[in-house]
Design a protein around this motif. Sequence first.
Motif, PDB file in Angstrom:
ATOM      1  N   ILE A 126       1.637   2.999  -3.536  1.00 43.53           N
ATOM      2  CA  ILE A 126       0.653   3.490  -4.499  1.00 43.53           C
ATOM      3  C   ILE A 126       0.529   5.000  -4.385  1.00 43.53           C
ATOM      4  O   ILE A 126       0.896   5.595  -3.375  1.00 43.53           O
ATOM      5  CB  ILE A 126      -0.732   2.838  -4.285  1.00 43.53           C
TER       6      ILE A 126
ATOM      7  N   GLN B 278      -2.304   1.051 -10.645  1.00 40.06           N
ATOM      8  CA  GLN B 278      -1.248   0.710  -9.689  1.00 40.06           C
ATOM      9  C   GLN B 278      -0.285  -0.344 -10.222  1.00 40.06           C
ATOM     10  O   GLN B 278       0.697  -0.671  -9.562  1.00 40.06           O
ATOM     11  CB  GLN B 278      -1.884   0.221  -8.387  1.00 40.06           C
TER      12      GLN B 278
ATOM     13  N   GLY C  61      -4.607  -1.735  -3.641  1.00 41.73           N
ATOM     14  CA  GLY C  61      -3.257  -1.332  -3.237  1.00 41.73           C
ATOM     15  C   GLY C  61      -2.592  -2.299  -2.286  1.00 41.73           C
ATOM     16  O   GLY C  61      -1.367  -2.422  -2.266  1.00 41.73           O
TER      17      GLY C  61
ATOM     18  N   LEU D  58       0.831  -1.206   0.000  1.00 45.65           N
ATOM     19  CA  LEU D  58       0.000   0.000   0.000  1.00 45.65           C
ATOM     20  C   LEU D  58       0.862   1.252   0.000  1.00 45.65           C
ATOM     21  O   LEU D  58       0.500   2.275  -0.587  1.00 45.65           O
ATOM     22  CB  LEU D  58      -0.916  -0.004   1.226  1.00 45.65           C
TER      23      LEU D  58
ATOM     24  N   ALA E  27      -1.679   7.093  -1.315  1.00 41.89           N
ATOM     25  CA  ALA E  27      -1.767   6.161  -0.190  1.00 41.89           C
ATOM     26  C   ALA E  27      -2.193   6.916   1.064  1.00 41.89           C
ATOM     27  O   ALA E  27      -1.730   8.032   1.311  1.00 41.89           O
ATOM     28  CB  ALA E  27      -0.411   5.489   0.047  1.00 41.89           C
TER      29      ALA E  27
ATOM     30  N   ARG F 221      -9.260   1.942  -3.743  1.00 43.20           N
ATOM     31  CA  ARG F 221      -7.835   1.981  -4.089  1.00 43.20           C
ATOM     32  C   ARG F 221      -6.997   1.258  -3.040  1.00 43.20           C
ATOM     33  O   ARG F 221      -5.894   0.765  -3.344  1.00 43.20           O
ATOM     34  CB  ARG F 221      -7.366   3.436  -4.233  1.00 43.20           C
TER      35      ARG F 221
END
Length: 509
Positions: A107, A269, A243, A104, A110, A239
Amino acid sequence: MKWGKNECELIMRLAYGIGPATAHKLLVGEAEYSQQHPDIRRVIPLDVETMRQLDGLSEKGAIKIRKALDHVINNHIIDQELELIEKHNAHLLTFWDLEYPPMLRNIRSAPRVLWVKGKITTRDYSAVGIVGARKCTQYGREQASRIAGQLADVGTTIISGGALGIDAASHQAALERGGRTIAIIGSGLAKPYPKDNIPVFRSICELERDDSTLAGGAVISEVPMNTAPRPELFPARNRIISGMSLATLIVEAAIKSGAMRTASHAIEQGRDLLALPGRVDSRVSAGCHQLIKDGLATIATSSADILDTIAQESLTLVGTEESLKRDADFYSIKIPAPQHLNPNDLPPNQQANIQSNQELECSDESVDSHTISNVTSTDSLATTTITAPATSSTTSSLDQTQSTVEKDQLIATTHSTEQSVLSNQRLDESANPITTHQAIRKVFTENEIVDTILKNLGTEGEARSFDELVALSKLTPEQVTAHIVPLEIRRQIVRRNGLYWKRTPKKQR
């Protein structure tokens, strides 16, 4: 009161109008101003006069930020939030923590702060996201349960959105097979939504506390504890699902749905995307069929298809303690004192090579606790299909490198929302005798980057991995990622199992 790093991140997150980009600007600006390692604990008490001297902040902006921070502290909003976190047996995870998921962390946009109930372990780094329709068919529910259970049997963590339908079936199957699952919800942990799935959320946390079983996981939110579910929070949390996952499986999704938003995030991503085929006349499978038809997703009919896809990704997964610590210490990299270099003093062939850094402007919605009257599902909330990533605005600046002793180490931050791209090309010391070398990179136009990517891709028989493409094209990973996704969407290239090649025109087949 003396605040720790996590509490300071929480204050920044609770302050109205301060998003990830602004928070990062404050952090780096203060470090350059004080010529010390970045430390958010020095940012919170900054006065307006000092903020005005930070790069990129106006007097009006500094006043607004100071008022927002004071409001959180003086009205005891931070104290109330910490009390709620303790009351509900939750805890915070920020970029300062080793436990922050490394997938994560890498990305764009984040979340800087995560509210967690349960626990995230290194076992959860090998994870697959499974999402789909809330109003799913019996077929979709059965297939989601079957695949999630098979993946749980081999130690793969299942990540989903905690919604009804496909999400709930995936969570429950993982728990029933003694596996781990993580639910990313679209509300605060003190007001979990949907209420029908509260027993599932409770089971995840209770099993995590049970030392006699490996089953468990966590319930995660990116919004404060008392935040009620709101329509805009559900697309945003998607996301995080993709992620945190090595790959994402779409099980039943309409063309315009929350699951398709998750698919869009996975593509952007650079994560593998798979889709389960359904009935050709099924509306809830139309999105899956479109992804497969467009070459954006691989067909998956069993867990074996997913495990084959993520096998190569798992080999490169950050798992050692040293790597995790290096990720978590990205703020501790020393920023050298700023040097003022006149481009006119550079050799002619270098004057045009000053790189523009990309910064994604992320909106950070203010959080309140009003209750929405009608949130139907994660699918019904979304209104857009997959689109190419938006082009971010750029601001021209010089990249910087370490001291002479450390000149072979690149200064980088792993904060994906505002990553700094550094170059291996250095200025000649004789031409510019500066103790701290300035890194200068060649500026590629958009067309040049696309042409370079296509030039280094062949047919399917000459498929290349992402790392090979970066090495051959001599572009940065960020440049390749930003331009390869639109090429996929425009169907100019194909991606399968982490390999890329140019799509062959029909007349040449």
